[in-house]
Write a protein that holds these residues in place. Structure first.
Motif, PDB file in Angstrom:
ATOM      1  N   ILE A 221       8.771   4.170 -17.512  1.00  0.00           N
ATOM      2  CA  ILE A 221      10.069   3.954 -16.888  1.00  0.00           C
ATOM      3  C   ILE A 221      10.506   5.266 -16.240  1.00  0.00           C
ATOM      4  N   SER A 222      10.781   5.238 -14.981  1.00  0.00           N
ATOM      5  CA  SER A 222      11.212   6.424 -14.241  1.00  0.00           C
ATOM      6  C   SER A 222      12.638   6.184 -13.768  1.00  0.00           C
ATOM      7  N   VAL A 223      13.579   6.916 -14.360  1.00  0.00           N
ATOM      8  CA  VAL A 223      14.993   6.712 -14.072  1.00  0.00           C
ATOM      9  C   VAL A 223      15.402   7.501 -12.828  1.00  0.00           C
ATOM     10  N   LYS A 224      15.991   6.795 -11.880  1.00  0.00           N
ATOM     11  CA  LYS A 224      16.492   7.356 -10.625  1.00  0.00           C
ATOM     12  C   LYS A 224      15.450   8.176  -9.865  1.00  0.00           C
ATOM     13  N   SER A 225      14.232   7.753  -9.978  1.00  0.00           N
ATOM     14  CA  SER A 225      13.155   8.354  -9.175  1.00  0.00           C
ATOM     15  C   SER A 225      11.981   7.389  -9.158  1.00  0.00           C
ATOM     16  N   ALA A 226      11.223   7.452  -8.071  1.00  0.00           N
ATOM     17  CA  ALA A 226      10.073   6.561  -7.931  1.00  0.00           C
ATOM     18  C   ALA A 226       8.904   7.058  -8.774  1.00  0.00           C
ATOM     19  N   ILE A 227       8.111   6.116  -9.260  1.00  0.00           N
ATOM     20  CA  ILE A 227       6.870   6.465  -9.947  1.00  0.00           C
ATOM     21  C   ILE A 227       5.862   6.901  -8.889  1.00  0.00           C
TER      22      ILE A 227
ATOM     23  N   VAL B 139       0.817   1.247  -6.301  1.00  0.00           N
ATOM     24  CA  VAL B 139       0.869   0.265  -7.386  1.00  0.00           C
ATOM     25  C   VAL B 139      -0.560  -0.024  -7.844  1.00  0.00           C
ATOM     26  N   PRO B 140      -0.846   0.054  -9.137  1.00  0.00           N
ATOM     27  CA  PRO B 140      -2.218  -0.218  -9.608  1.00  0.00           C
ATOM     28  C   PRO B 140      -2.604  -1.679  -9.391  1.00  0.00           C
ATOM     29  N   ALA B 141      -3.895  -1.904  -9.221  1.00  0.00           N
ATOM     30  CA  ALA B 141      -4.394  -3.251  -8.918  1.00  0.00           C
ATOM     31  C   ALA B 141      -4.142  -4.238 -10.039  1.00  0.00           C
ATOM     32  N   ASP B 142      -4.087  -3.749 -11.283  1.00  0.00           N
ATOM     33  CA  ASP B 142      -3.920  -4.657 -12.420  1.00  0.00           C
ATOM     34  C   ASP B 142      -2.502  -4.652 -12.970  1.00  0.00           C
ATOM     35  N   GLY B 143      -1.536  -4.268 -12.142  1.00  0.00           N
ATOM     36  CA  GLY B 143      -0.170  -4.246 -12.607  1.00  0.00           C
ATOM     37  C   GLY B 143       0.819  -4.442 -11.485  1.00  0.00           C
ATOM     38  N   TYR B 144       2.094  -4.138 -11.795  1.00  0.00           N
ATOM     39  CA  TYR B 144       3.132  -4.206 -10.775  1.00  0.00           C
ATOM     40  C   TYR B 144       4.225  -3.219 -11.133  1.00  0.00           C
ATOM     41  N   ILE B 145       5.108  -2.975 -10.218  1.00  0.00           N
ATOM     42  CA  ILE B 145       6.239  -2.085 -10.435  1.00  0.00           C
ATOM     43  C   ILE B 145       7.524  -2.851 -10.172  1.00  0.00           C
TER      44      ILE B 145
ATOM     45  N   LYS C   6       0.811  -1.220   0.000  1.00  0.00           N
ATOM     46  CA  LYS C   6       0.000   0.000   0.000  1.00  0.00           C
ATOM     47  C   LYS C   6       0.840   1.264   0.000  1.00  0.00           C
ATOM     48  N   SER C   7       1.926   1.297   0.746  1.00  0.00           N
ATOM     49  CA  SER C   7       2.735   2.509   0.863  1.00  0.00           C
ATOM     50  C   SER C   7       3.249   2.961  -0.497  1.00  0.00           C
ATOM     51  N   GLU C   8       3.339   4.261  -0.682  1.00  0.00           N
ATOM     52  CA  GLU C   8       3.883   4.797  -1.924  1.00  0.00           C
ATOM     53  C   GLU C   8       5.404   4.868  -1.885  1.00  0.00           C
ATOM     54  N   THR C   9       5.999   4.484  -0.755  1.00  0.00           N
ATOM     55  CA  THR C   9       7.455   4.384  -0.647  1.00  0.00           C
ATOM     56  C   THR C   9       7.838   2.922  -0.774  1.00  0.00           C
ATOM     57  N   ARG C  10       8.616   2.583  -1.793  1.00  0.00           N
ATOM     58  CA  ARG C  10       8.916   1.182  -2.115  1.00  0.00           C
ATOM     59  C   ARG C  10      10.427   0.947  -2.155  1.00  0.00           C
ATOM     60  N   PRO C  11      11.068   0.552  -1.058  1.00  0.00           N
ATOM     61  CA  PRO C  11      10.622   0.642   0.334  1.00  0.00           C
ATOM     62  C   PRO C  11      11.220   1.896   0.954  1.00  0.00           C
ATOM     63  N   ALA C  12      11.025   2.094   2.248  1.00  0.00           N
ATOM     64  CA  ALA C  12      11.612   3.235   2.944  1.00  0.00           C
ATOM     65  C   ALA C  12      13.029   2.882   3.410  1.00  0.00           C
ATOM     66  N   ASP C  13      13.872   3.911   3.542  1.00  0.00           N
ATOM     67  CA  ASP C  13      15.219   3.762   4.118  1.00  0.00           C
ATOM     68  C   ASP C  13      16.017   2.640   3.450  1.00  0.00           C
ATOM     69  N   SER C  14      16.039   2.634   2.122  1.00  0.00           N
ATOM     70  CA  SER C  14      16.713   1.546   1.402  1.00  0.00           C
ATOM     71  C   SER C  14      18.173   1.846   1.102  1.00  0.00           C
ATOM     72  N   SER C  15      18.636   3.074   1.382  1.00  0.00           N
ATOM     73  CA  SER C  15      20.013   3.503   1.079  1.00  0.00           C
ATOM     74  C   SER C  15      20.307   3.436  -0.421  1.00  0.00           C
ATOM     75  N   THR C  16      19.273   3.473  -1.251  1.00  0.00           N
ATOM     76  CA  THR C  16      19.444   3.413  -2.706  1.00  0.00           C
ATOM     77  C   THR C  16      18.477   4.374  -3.372  1.00  0.00           C
TER      78      THR C  16
ATOM     79  N   THR D 195      15.216   3.148  -9.690  1.00  0.00           N
ATOM     80  CA  THR D 195      14.649   3.280 -11.028  1.00  0.00           C
ATOM     81  C   THR D 195      13.446   2.350 -11.051  1.00  0.00           C
ATOM     82  N   GLU D 196      12.277   2.863 -11.457  1.00  0.00           N
ATOM     83  CA  GLU D 196      11.057   2.056 -11.381  1.00  0.00           C
ATOM     84  C   GLU D 196      10.413   1.904 -12.757  1.00  0.00           C
ATOM     85  N   VAL D 197       9.815   0.713 -12.957  1.00  0.00           N
ATOM     86  CA  VAL D 197       9.151   0.369 -14.213  1.00  0.00           C
ATOM     87  C   VAL D 197       7.719  -0.060 -13.906  1.00  0.00           C
TER      88      VAL D 197
END
Length: 913
Positions: A259-265, A269-275, A234-244, A247-249
């Protein structure tokens, strides 16, 4: 064999929707039977590790005794045990609760329950999860970082769908059940692969995992790795405090959408997809091989670290992670990872899961730690588990997280099976749980459950509800049950809407519907069953407009207490006009010239302890201008920090001193408390019989809870809410009713404090400052309300029926008596001379003496007496001589403030006031 399966797309969406529908259907089909009492007490077996080898003394000290065995639902039972062990040379008895699940039964299954709404990063109580999912029972599940986002450390599978993948941690075991009902306890790892459209691949490291340090290398979990995050996160932080930096797809129906390079989308996460969430080498792979609009596939499987066997998650009904292995091959195993962090050698509440040698039974186990049970160490838990037949088992999260919820017979929601070790703080919100679900169809009506009060008082009419359960022990819609009601005698009568108590005695009421029926025993109490009757307070202000809580409690002759319904109590008002409604007595007016009033509760000819109404005043108890006692700060847990000091006020209080409490609740976990201790740990005494507390508070809009803690005459802590939320700034005057607390005096105010509950903690401030000033209490005036009692000098002589009162001769119908060095007198003549009154309760053989603000209750042949609502002990008791009641002179006169002088030579008694 590698099994390819898409994480999302139509297939996954259908699977998720199917599970949602299944979870919803659970709520329509489930029921639960809880313990109805001690069914039997039966020794089970000697503990496994000691079987055959232990000495007789040791074997006797280590034993497991079954206390009750109740059906929960078709295929599941709740068994309660008492486990006895030796700890520090002493025998200790611990209560344990075990849900036995028949894995061969087609109508019951186990599954993982996850947070709120079935989503990760949303902690939820066990009871909340069971009621949300329709489970008939459940316990807390896997370990999770208390300071993290609320995601379990181990893997979780629900109906073939991986909710979270196992973390790379050493010695962490998991419990699973395959689709054919076979249980497994093993260490698992996750193996996954991403397939790009150009034929290249990259390894997947996990699904829906929080950031953590891997073992044994202590690496950062998300560095150079690629993870999948589904809509279960549920959280929009995927994940928190990861030290990284991620890049999200975004992938929908197997096609790369963004595709979001070096930043979170942004967004969930939509119900019919994944990141896909990548870093470092994984991010480089995305840059080189993935483009928007291209197809992408993923596959993954689990692998046993013990056998190397690959396991398709689709073949699992469920899996839940845990901690160390506890039992293997029916014996206590070596711990598979360090247990210091989970207090392994301390006796705490515990949760565990295991299965039998034949693989047909799963055991869900809790050890209680509360006022009735002291918890278990891990080694003690191992011995208990082997004693009940566990062949292989592992440890789940324990301590304050240990919770079991079960659903009572014919009910539609679960209740706590026992009090958690958190006590008044209640249930802890946890990351996930292990639930028991019924999948049985609706059966025919099998039994009924009658609910209602088991104790009635004469004149009271009570309603009784009727619920039913079917052949699978699932609840039946009560609205469709047509039943007839009857009583076995005339003590209670059916009115058409309920049973009315007519006369004292025992009755059995019965409901019948077809072949199903259920009965319950009802006792109608009479005046002769009562030992005392009181309203919980002994005094109140004598003024129009006074309102006080007067919940009446009766103490029965067997020592038990019952709350007396308002309709069963009659009130006798003296010196004032007042009424009682919904447990609150309100004074409308005071009779002219009255300085002391009384409100006496009565039941079936039994007169209770009167409430004394006198002139009261608001007293400044503490304004902190000349505080001579110490004040200090205490935090709970220990990581909570703060300061308490008497300081000069500011703004409109610049000329006054105030008590300032600064708190920092950022440390520690769970519910947090910042205390302002008054006078060390003992507290400071408050005015006797206080009915109201008023305090000025400088708020900080923290939304925290503000409370006061008192210690009463019995050493019992009494908690009073000043405000449920500090939702204000600036000074505000708070007033609280103390009469509802049933506090026994003398009492002390021990501390004022701020509470920040774990539930919804992110909505309240963890740091802040509040101040206190002008603490006032409303209590009876110290001069007795300004009343005046007659002054007198009275002389009585043993054996003579005359007495001298202020020199005048008065006749008595019974003479004073000397027996066993105690003088007994008829109290009526003392009260006639010195003021006061007495009433006699022939049923209870009790005399109640009232003299201004003093109420004294004495019972014939009982050395225990009640003074202003508090029980006391005397050396002698009232007696009956020639059908007249005589009371011990010195006992009564001293309690009433009358001076007694004894002349041994003339056998005369002189009374003065």
């Amino acid at each position: 064999m590698v099994v390819r399966r898409e994480v999302t797309g139509q297939g996954t969406a259908e699977k998720e929707n199917k599970w949602v529908r299944m979870a919803a259907n659970h709520g329509k089909k489930l029921m639960l039977v809880t313990m109805a009492g001690l069914i039997w007490i039966q020794p089970v077996v000697s503990l496994g590790p000691f079987s055959g080898n232990a000495s007789t003394a040791h074997a006797a000290a280590e034993q497991t005794v079954k206390l009750s065995d109740d059906i929960i639902t078709s295929g599941a039972r709740l068994v309660k045990y008492q486990y006895t062990t030796t700890r520090s040379g002493k025998q200790v008895k611990v209560l344990t609760d075990v849900i036995e699940v028949d894995l061969t039964n087609p109508y019951v299954q186990l599954d993982v329950m996850t947070g709120k709404g079935g989503q990760l990063t949303t902690r939820q109580t066990v009871q909340g999860m069971t009621n949300d999912t329709g489970a008939v029972a459940g316990v807390n599940g896997d370990f999770f970082p208390m300071s993290g986002q609320g995601v379990a450390m181990g893997g979780a599978v629900s109906q073939g769908t991986v909710v979270t993948s196992p973390s790379q941690l050493e010695g962490m075991y998991a419990f699973a059940v395959t689709n054919d009902g076979t249980p497994m306890i093993d260490r698992f790892e996750f193996n996954g692969t991403v397939f790009a459209a150009d034929g290249s691949t990259f390894p997947l490291s996990g699904i829906n995992q929080e950031a953590y340090r891997t073992e044994p290398d202590k690496g950062y979990s998300h560095v150079n790795k690629m993870y999948i995050y589904t809509s279960a996160w549920k959280s929009e932080t995927r994940p928190a405090d990861s030290s990284t930096t991620p890049t999200e797809v975004l992938v929908l129906n197997g096609i790369v959408q963004q595709i979001s390079v070096k930043s979170a989308i942004p967004g969930p996460v939509p119900a019919d997809g994944y990141i896909l969430r990548a870093h470092g080498q994984a991010a480089d792979y995305i840059a080189s091989h993935l483009s928007v609009g291209q197809q992408i596939d993923t596959n993954y499987e689990l692998r046993s670290l013990a056998s190397g066997q690959e396991i398709n998650p689709a073949n699992l009904k469920m899996m839940i992670g845990g901690h160390t292995l506890l039992v293997d091959q029916g014996k206590a195993s070596q711990f598979t990872r360090p247990t210091t962090s989970i207090s392994g050698s301390s006796a705490v509440a515990r949760t565990a899961v295991g299965y039998s040698k034949d693989g047909k039974t799963a055991y869900i186990i809790t050890a209680e730690k509360n006022n009735n049970s002291s918890g278990l160490t891990l080694s003690e838990l191992q011995k208990f588990m082997t004693s009940i037949g566990v062949w292989k088992g592992l440890n789940l999260d324990g301590g304050g997280s240990t919770t079991m919820a079960t659903r009572p017979l014919a009910e539609t929601s679960t209740t706590l099976t026992f009090t958690t070790s958190n006590g008044s703080a209640g249930q802890r919100a946890v990351a996930n749980g292990l639930g028991v679900f019924s999948t049985a169809p609706q059966g025919t009506l099998k039994g009924l459950k009658v609910s209602g009060p088991s104790t009635l008082l004469i004149g009271q009419t009570a309603s009784y509800s009727l619920k039913g359960y079917d052949t699978y022990y699932n609840p039946v819609d009560a609205s469709g049950i047509q039943a007839s009601w009857k009583s076995d005698n005339g003590n209670v009568t059916w009115t058409g809407d309920g049973f009315k108590a007519v006369k004292s005695g025992k009755s059995q009421i019965t409901a019948v519907s077809g072949d199903a029926k259920n009965s319950m025993n009802v006792t109608v109490l009479g005046g002769s069953d009562l030992d005392s009757l009181s309203a919980g307070i002994s005094s109140a202000p004598l003024e129009a407009g006074t309102s006080v809580s007067v919940a009446v409690t009766a103490t029965l002759k067997n020592g038990s207490t019952v709350t007396v319904p308002a309709e069963a109590v009659k009130w006798e008002m003296t010196g004032m006009k007042a009424s009682v409604k919904d447990g609150v007595l309100s004074v409308q007016s005071v009779n002219a010239g009255t300085k002391v009033g009384y409100a006496t509760p009565k039941y079936d000819g039994f007169s209770g302890t009167p409430i004394v109404f006198t002139t009261s005043s608001e007293q400044i108890w503490e304004n902190f201008e000349n505080t001579s006692y110490p004040v200090s700060f205490t935090g709970l847990p220990a990581e909570v920090k703060g300061t308490v000091a008497v300081v000069q006020g500011t703004d409109d209080r610049a000329n006054s001193k105030v008590l300032k409490l600064d708190y920092d609740l950022t440390g520690g976990v769970g519910n947090k408390f910042g205390y302002a201790q008054l006078n060390g740990t003992t507290g400071k005494e408050i005015p006797k019989d206080s009915t109201k507390m008023t305090i000025d508070v400088l708020g900080d809009s923290s939304l925290n809870w503000l409370r006061a803690e008192f210690v009463d005459a019995d050493g019992k802590s009494v908690y009073v809410d000043l405000t449920k939320q500090i939702d204000f700034t600036g000074w505000r005057t708070l007033t609280v009713d103390l009469t509802a607390s049933a506090m026994k005096y003398p009492a002390k105010l021990k501390r004022l404090y701020v509470v920040n509950l774990e539930e919804g903690q992110d909505e309240r401030a963890l740091t802040g400052s509040v101040s206190f000033d002008n603490i006032r209490f409303t209590a009876p005036a110290t001069d007795g309300g300004g009343t005046s009692l007659p002054s007198a000098n009275a002389v009585m002589t043993i054996g003579q029926k005359t007495m001298l009162v202020n020199g005048q001769k008065k006749n008595m119908d019974v003479a004073p008596l000397l027996k066993n060095n105690t003088t007994y007198i008829p109290v009526k003549y003392v009260l006639d001379s010195f003021g006061g009154s007495a009433t006699w309760n022939n049923t209870a053989k009790k005399i109640t003496v009232t003299r201004e603000t003093t109420v004294l209750e004495l019972t014939v042949n009982k050395k225990e007496f009640i003074l202003n609502g508090s029980k006391k002990q005397a050396d002698v008791s009232p007696i009956i001589v020639d059908s007249r009641t005589l009371v011990p002179l010195r006992l009564v006169s001293e309690q009433l403030g009358i001076i007694v002088k004894w002349d041994k030579k003339t056998k005369s008694i002189t009374l003065e006031s």
